[in-house]
Each structure stands twice: as structure tokens, then as C-alpha cells.
Enzyme design. Structure first.
Site, PDB file in Angstrom:
ATOM      1  N   ASP A  87      -5.002  -2.334  -7.606  1.00 50.59           N
ATOM      2  CA  ASP A  87      -4.263  -1.490  -6.666  1.00 50.59           C
ATOM      3  C   ASP A  87      -2.817  -1.979  -6.628  1.00 50.59           C
ATOM      4  O   ASP A  87      -2.568  -3.182  -6.728  1.00 50.59           O
ATOM      5  CB  ASP A  87      -4.898  -1.593  -5.259  1.00 50.59           C
ATOM      6  CG  ASP A  87      -4.534  -0.414  -4.374  1.00 50.59           C
ATOM      7  OD1 ASP A  87      -5.446   0.318  -3.935  1.00 50.59           O
ATOM      8  OD2 ASP A  87      -3.314  -0.209  -4.112  1.00 50.59           O
TER       9      ASP A  87
ATOM     10  N   ASN B 158      -9.425   6.251  -9.758  1.00 58.44           N
ATOM     11  CA  ASN B 158      -9.350   6.784  -8.402  1.00 58.44           C
ATOM     12  C   ASN B 158      -7.927   6.812  -7.843  1.00 58.44           C
ATOM     13  O   ASN B 158      -7.632   7.667  -7.010  1.00 58.44           O
ATOM     14  CB  ASN B 158     -10.260   5.916  -7.517  1.00 58.44           C
ATOM     15  CG  ASN B 158     -10.000   6.110  -6.043  1.00 58.44           C
ATOM     16  OD1 ASN B 158     -10.483   7.071  -5.449  1.00 58.44           O
ATOM     17  ND2 ASN B 158      -9.219   5.215  -5.444  1.00 58.44           N
TER      18      ASN B 158
ATOM     19  N   TYR C  55      -0.012  19.038  -6.519  1.00 61.39           N
ATOM     20  CA  TYR C  55      -1.308  18.337  -6.479  1.00 61.39           C
ATOM     21  C   TYR C  55      -2.339  19.099  -7.326  1.00 61.39           C
ATOM     22  O   TYR C  55      -3.126  18.514  -8.071  1.00 61.39           O
ATOM     23  CB  TYR C  55      -1.760  18.220  -5.021  1.00 61.39           C
ATOM     24  CG  TYR C  55      -2.972  17.338  -4.799  1.00 61.39           C
ATOM     25  CD1 TYR C  55      -2.880  15.954  -4.887  1.00 61.39           C
ATOM     26  CD2 TYR C  55      -4.212  17.905  -4.477  1.00 61.39           C
ATOM     27  CE1 TYR C  55      -3.989  15.140  -4.666  1.00 61.39           C
ATOM     28  CE2 TYR C  55      -5.325  17.107  -4.253  1.00 61.39           C
ATOM     29  CZ  TYR C  55      -5.215  15.723  -4.347  1.00 61.39           C
ATOM     30  OH  TYR C  55      -6.312  14.923  -4.127  1.00 61.39           O
TER      31      TYR C  55
ATOM     32  N   LYS D  71      -4.616  17.755 -10.509  1.00 62.32           N
ATOM     33  CA  LYS D  71      -6.084  17.681 -10.498  1.00 62.32           C
ATOM     34  C   LYS D  71      -6.693  18.609 -11.559  1.00 62.32           C
ATOM     35  O   LYS D  71      -7.753  18.302 -12.112  1.00 62.32           O
ATOM     36  CB  LYS D  71      -6.620  17.984  -9.098  1.00 62.32           C
ATOM     37  CG  LYS D  71      -6.251  16.885  -8.074  1.00 62.32           C
ATOM     38  CD  LYS D  71      -6.726  15.494  -8.512  1.00 62.32           C
ATOM     39  CE  LYS D  71      -6.362  14.396  -7.536  1.00 62.32           C
ATOM     40  NZ  LYS D  71      -6.775  13.050  -7.975  1.00 62.32           N
TER      41      LYS D  71
ATOM     42  N   THR E 154      -9.270   9.811   4.877  1.00 59.14           N
ATOM     43  CA  THR E 154      -8.644   8.604   4.317  1.00 59.14           C
ATOM     44  C   THR E 154      -7.154   8.665   4.645  1.00 59.14           C
ATOM     45  O   THR E 154      -6.636   9.734   5.007  1.00 59.14           O
ATOM     46  CB  THR E 154      -8.772   8.558   2.779  1.00 59.14           C
ATOM     47  OG1 THR E 154      -7.896   9.557   2.236  1.00 59.14           O
ATOM     48  CG2 THR E 154     -10.187   8.782   2.290  1.00 59.14           C
TER      49      THR E 154
HETATM   50  N1  LIG Z   1      -8.740  12.123   0.765  1.00 54.49           N
HETATM   51  C1  LIG Z   1      -9.009  13.322   0.292  1.00 54.49           C
HETATM   52  O1  LIG Z   1      -9.149  14.294   1.069  1.00 54.49           O
HETATM   53  C2  LIG Z   1      -9.202  13.546  -1.178  1.00 54.49           C
HETATM   54  C3  LIG Z   1      -9.774  14.758  -1.599  1.00 54.49           C
HETATM   55  C4  LIG Z   1      -9.935  14.989  -2.966  1.00 54.49           C
HETATM   56  C5  LIG Z   1      -9.554  14.039  -3.885  1.00 54.49           C
HETATM   57  N2  LIG Z   1      -9.005  12.873  -3.449  1.00 54.49           N
HETATM   58  C6  LIG Z   1      -8.589  11.904  -4.478  1.00 54.49           C
HETATM   59  O2  LIG Z   1      -9.273  10.676  -4.261  1.00 54.49           O
HETATM   60  C7  LIG Z   1      -8.467   9.602  -4.745  1.00 54.49           C
HETATM   61  C8  LIG Z   1      -8.385   8.524  -3.682  1.00 54.49           C
HETATM   62  O3  LIG Z   1      -7.751   9.080  -2.553  1.00 54.49           O
HETATM   63  P1  LIG Z   1      -7.890   8.477  -1.074  1.00 54.49           P
HETATM   64  O4  LIG Z   1      -7.964   9.656  -0.185  1.00 54.49           O
HETATM   65  O5  LIG Z   1      -8.923   7.443  -1.028  1.00 54.49           O
HETATM   66  O6  LIG Z   1      -6.408   7.864  -0.931  1.00 54.49           O
HETATM   67  P2  LIG Z   1      -5.867   6.565  -0.174  1.00 54.49           P
HETATM   68  O7  LIG Z   1      -4.421   6.866   0.061  1.00 54.49           O
HETATM   69  O8  LIG Z   1      -6.742   6.195   0.966  1.00 54.49           O
HETATM   70  O9  LIG Z   1      -6.007   5.414  -1.285  1.00 54.49           O
HETATM   71  C9  LIG Z   1      -5.300   5.454  -2.488  1.00 54.49           C
HETATM   72  C10 LIG Z   1      -5.172   4.037  -3.019  1.00 54.49           C
HETATM   73  O10 LIG Z   1      -4.508   4.133  -4.279  1.00 54.49           O
HETATM   74  C11 LIG Z   1      -3.487   3.165  -4.338  1.00 54.49           C
HETATM   75  N3  LIG Z   1      -2.427   3.645  -5.209  1.00 54.49           N
HETATM   76  C12 LIG Z   1      -1.548   4.647  -4.990  1.00 54.49           C
HETATM   77  N4  LIG Z   1      -0.701   4.767  -6.014  1.00 54.49           N
HETATM   78  C13 LIG Z   1      -1.053   3.816  -6.913  1.00 54.49           C
HETATM   79  C14 LIG Z   1      -0.546   3.431  -8.167  1.00 54.49           C
HETATM   80  N5  LIG Z   1       0.529   4.015  -8.695  1.00 54.49           N
HETATM   81  N6  LIG Z   1      -1.161   2.430  -8.828  1.00 54.49           N
HETATM   82  C15 LIG Z   1      -2.230   1.784  -8.284  1.00 54.49           C
HETATM   83  N7  LIG Z   1      -2.733   2.087  -7.078  1.00 54.49           N
HETATM   84  C16 LIG Z   1      -2.154   3.102  -6.409  1.00 54.49           C
HETATM   85  C17 LIG Z   1      -3.003   2.996  -2.897  1.00 54.49           C
HETATM   86  O11 LIG Z   1      -2.341   1.745  -2.707  1.00 54.49           O
HETATM   87  C18 LIG Z   1      -4.315   3.122  -2.128  1.00 54.49           C
HETATM   88  O12 LIG Z   1      -4.942   1.865  -1.968  1.00 54.49           O
HETATM   89  C19 LIG Z   1      -7.136  10.209  -5.161  1.00 54.49           C
HETATM   90  O13 LIG Z   1      -7.119  10.425  -6.561  1.00 54.49           O
HETATM   91  C20 LIG Z   1      -7.121  11.533  -4.424  1.00 54.49           C
HETATM   92  O14 LIG Z   1      -6.304  12.495  -5.064  1.00 54.49           O
HETATM   93  C21 LIG Z   1      -8.831  12.596  -2.131  1.00 54.49           C
END
Ligand SMILES: NC(=O)c1ccc[n+]([C@@H]2O[C@H](COP(=O)([O-])OP(=O)(O)OC[C@H]3O[C@@H](n4cnc5c(N)ncnc54)[C@H](O)[C@@H]3O)[C@@H](O)[C@H]2O)c1
Length: 261
Positions: free
Chosen positions: A34, A96, A162, A166, A197
Site C-alpha cells: 500500500d 485492489n 471511474y 473499471k 469504505t
Molecule cells: N468502496 C466501493 O464502493 C467500491 C465499489 C466498487 C469497487 N471498488 C474498488 O475496490 C477497490 C478498493 O476500494 P476501497 O473502497 O476499499 O478503497 P479505500 O480507499 O478504502 O482503500 C484503497 C487503498 O488503496 C491504497 N492506494 C490508493 N492508491 C494507491 C496506489 N497508487 N498505490 C498503492 N496503494 C494505493 C490506499 O492507500 C488505500 O489503503 C478499488 O479498486 C475500488 O475502485 C470499491
């Protein structure tokens, strides 16, 4: 999953953290990468604490927390070198790490925000996949899960950038699955709708539980609720596991029937 070496990018928060914890609960050896190193270390500490619980803990190899910005190829390369040095190979990977830094109409959308999202959500996944596939071919097989979204299939107003990222993740999932099927490497994705989140509740999307934005997302879902990260993690664990041995090149909708309409 005992001893399976598992990389989860962005595992310092949200879905990534829940996935790392769920994999560890199944006995896997976890590598957390991360860009927020303190958050990565927190996840490692949570895994260590859970594994030493006398009632529920499964003794396993200590997790490895690494600082890595997936948009920087040299940092990504260092993660894979560390995996080789520490564990001698890679079995599972969860791509992720992902962001949503702006929501708004395309006419007003900042190009720098679009570039940043492409760089993390697409180039970051692409770079990690390059290393993962090489490592898994050397290992003789493996399994990968990419984080797509319902916006890998459809879209919503304000989410043009976004959505592009995706949809790209869905394309990568298919092409890398096809390229590697004969090498025993399975590649899938998950498609969550809104998950509680920091990505959703933080300053960019600004939909904290209790806000009218959060309620609007809940009401837009057929179940009238949003998801918890653990509900996504459970599906990712299954996709990685041998239970899913003939599942590749596709994805699971984790969306409370959102995409069924
Ligand atoms: N939360 C939602 O509603 C949702 C829905 C669909 C898909 N997603 C996808 O799930 C994944 C995780 O999302 P989340 O909601 O847990 O987000 P989050 O913001 O809670 O966590 C994301 C993590 O990724 C890390 N990060 C960000 N940019 C980075 C980089 N350049 N290099 C390394 N680490 C990096 C951040 O420090 C953080 O710890 C993402 O790909 C997001 O697009 C989330």
C-alpha cells in the site's frame, strides 16, 4: 490456503484490508502493498493479532507489509523482489488498489483527475499483472482477482472517468485470463456496488453513512442497503481458492441485484 503466498495491493484500508484478513484466516501468507505504509502495517498488526487469538487464530507465517505506489513501476518491481526473497514465489494476487478522486459532469471534469485515476486503476493493475503472471508461471500456476465495479458493466452520472477505468479492468481480466489459461493461472474480477469504505465515505465521493448521498445510494440498490467490505472479501477468497478451479476470465456481481435491472 495454508501457506499460499498472497499479495493484496491497497490492503491498508477497506476491501483490501478485509480481503487480507479473510485470506489470513484461511491460513494464507499475506503480503500487503500500500502507498500508505502506516496503514499497511496496521493491517499486518490486525492479522498478527487475529492469528494469535487462542480461540480463532490459525498459526501462519507472519504477514509482510510493504510501501508501494502501484503507479511507480520501480516500487512495484521491489514488491515482487521482496516476495521472491521472503517466500520464494507467489500463488494468489488481488489487484485492489484503486481510487475515485472526482465525481462530476464530463464537461467540468479535470483532466489531471482523469489521468490520476487511469494511472492507479488501470496502469497500476497492468503493471502488477505483468509481474504476477511472470511469478505465477515460474510457480506453475496461480490465481488473480482484479477489483472491477458495477461501473465495469454500466455507469452512472458523474462517474465517466471511474467507469472508463473499471471497463478497462474488465478487459484486462479477460485478456490476461486467455493468455494464461494454459499456464494454470486463473484471472477473475469482482463487481461491487457501493461498499462502506473510505473511498465512498471520504472527501471525494463524500457519501458518509447518514448523509443524503449515502441514503441515495442505498435507495438506488434493490436491497435498500450498501455492502460491507467483508461481503466482497468472501467472494474474492472463493475466486482464489481451488473451489473455483474452473472459473476464469469472468466476474462476480456483488451488488444486491443492482445489475439485474
Ligand atoms: N468502496 C466501493 O464502493 C467500491 C465499489 C466498487 C469497487 N471498488 C474498488 O475496490 C477497490 C478498493 O476500494 P476501497 O473502497 O476499499 O478503497 P479505500 O480507499 O478504502 O482503500 C484503497 C487503498 O488503496 C491504497 N492506494 C490508493 N492508491 C494507491 C496506489 N497508487 N498505490 C498503492 N496503494 C494505493 C490506499 O492507500 C488505500 O489503503 C478499488 O479498486 C475500488 O475502485 C470499491
Amino acid at each position: 490456503m495454508r501457506g499460499k503466498v498472497s499479495l493484496v495491493t491497497g490492503a491498508g484500508s477497506g476491501i483490501g484490508r478485509a480481503t487480507a484478513l479473510a485470506l489470513a484466516e484461511n491460513g494464507a501468507t499475506i503480503v500487503i502493498a500500500d502507498m500508505d505504509f502506516a496503514a499497511a502495517e496496521e493491517t499486518a498488526a490486525l492479522i498478527t493479532a487475529a492469528s494469535s487469538d487462542p480461540d480463532t487464530g490459525a498459526a501462519h507465517t507472519a504477514p509482510l507489509a510493504l510501501s508501494c505506489d502501484v503507479t511507480r513501476p520501480a516500487e512495484v518491481a521491489r514488491v515482487f523482489a521482496a516476495i521472491d526473497d521472503n517466500f520464494g514465489g507467489l500463488d494468489y494476487a488481488v489487484n485492489n488498489a484503486g481510487i475515485c478522486t472526482e465525481v462530476g459532469p464530463i464537461s467540468d471534469y479535470s483532466l489531471s483527475s482523469f489521468r490520476t485515476m487511469m494511472s492507479v486503476n488501470v496502469m497500476g493493475v497492468f503493471t502488477c499483472l505483468q509481474h504476477e503472471v511472470s511469478a505465477m508461471r515460474r510457480r506453475g500456476g496461480g490465481a488473480i482477482v482484479n477489483l472491477s465495479s458495477i461501473f465495469g458493466q454500466v455507469s452512472g452520472p458523474g462517474y465517466s472517468a471511474y467507469t472508463v477505468t473499471k471497463h478497462a479492468v474488465e478487459g484486462l481480466t479477460k485478456s490476461v485470463a486467455l493468455e494464461n489459461a494454459e499456464h494454470g493461472i486463473r484471472v477473475n474480477c469482482v463487481r461491487p456496488s457501493v461498499v462502506q469504505t473510505p473511498l465512498m465515505t471520504g472527501k471525494h465521493v463524500n457519501a458518509a453513512p447518514g448523509s443524503k448521498e449515502w441514503s441515495a445510494y442505498e435507495n438506488a440498490n434493490p436491497t435498500k442497503r450498501n455492502a460491507q467490505p467483508e461481503e466482497i472479501a468472501a467472494a474474492i477468497v472463493w475466486q482464489l481458492s481451488d473451489e473455483a478451479s474452473f472459473v476464469s476470465g469472468g466476474g462476480i456481481n456483488l451488488d444486491g441485484a443492482y445489475l439485474a435491472r
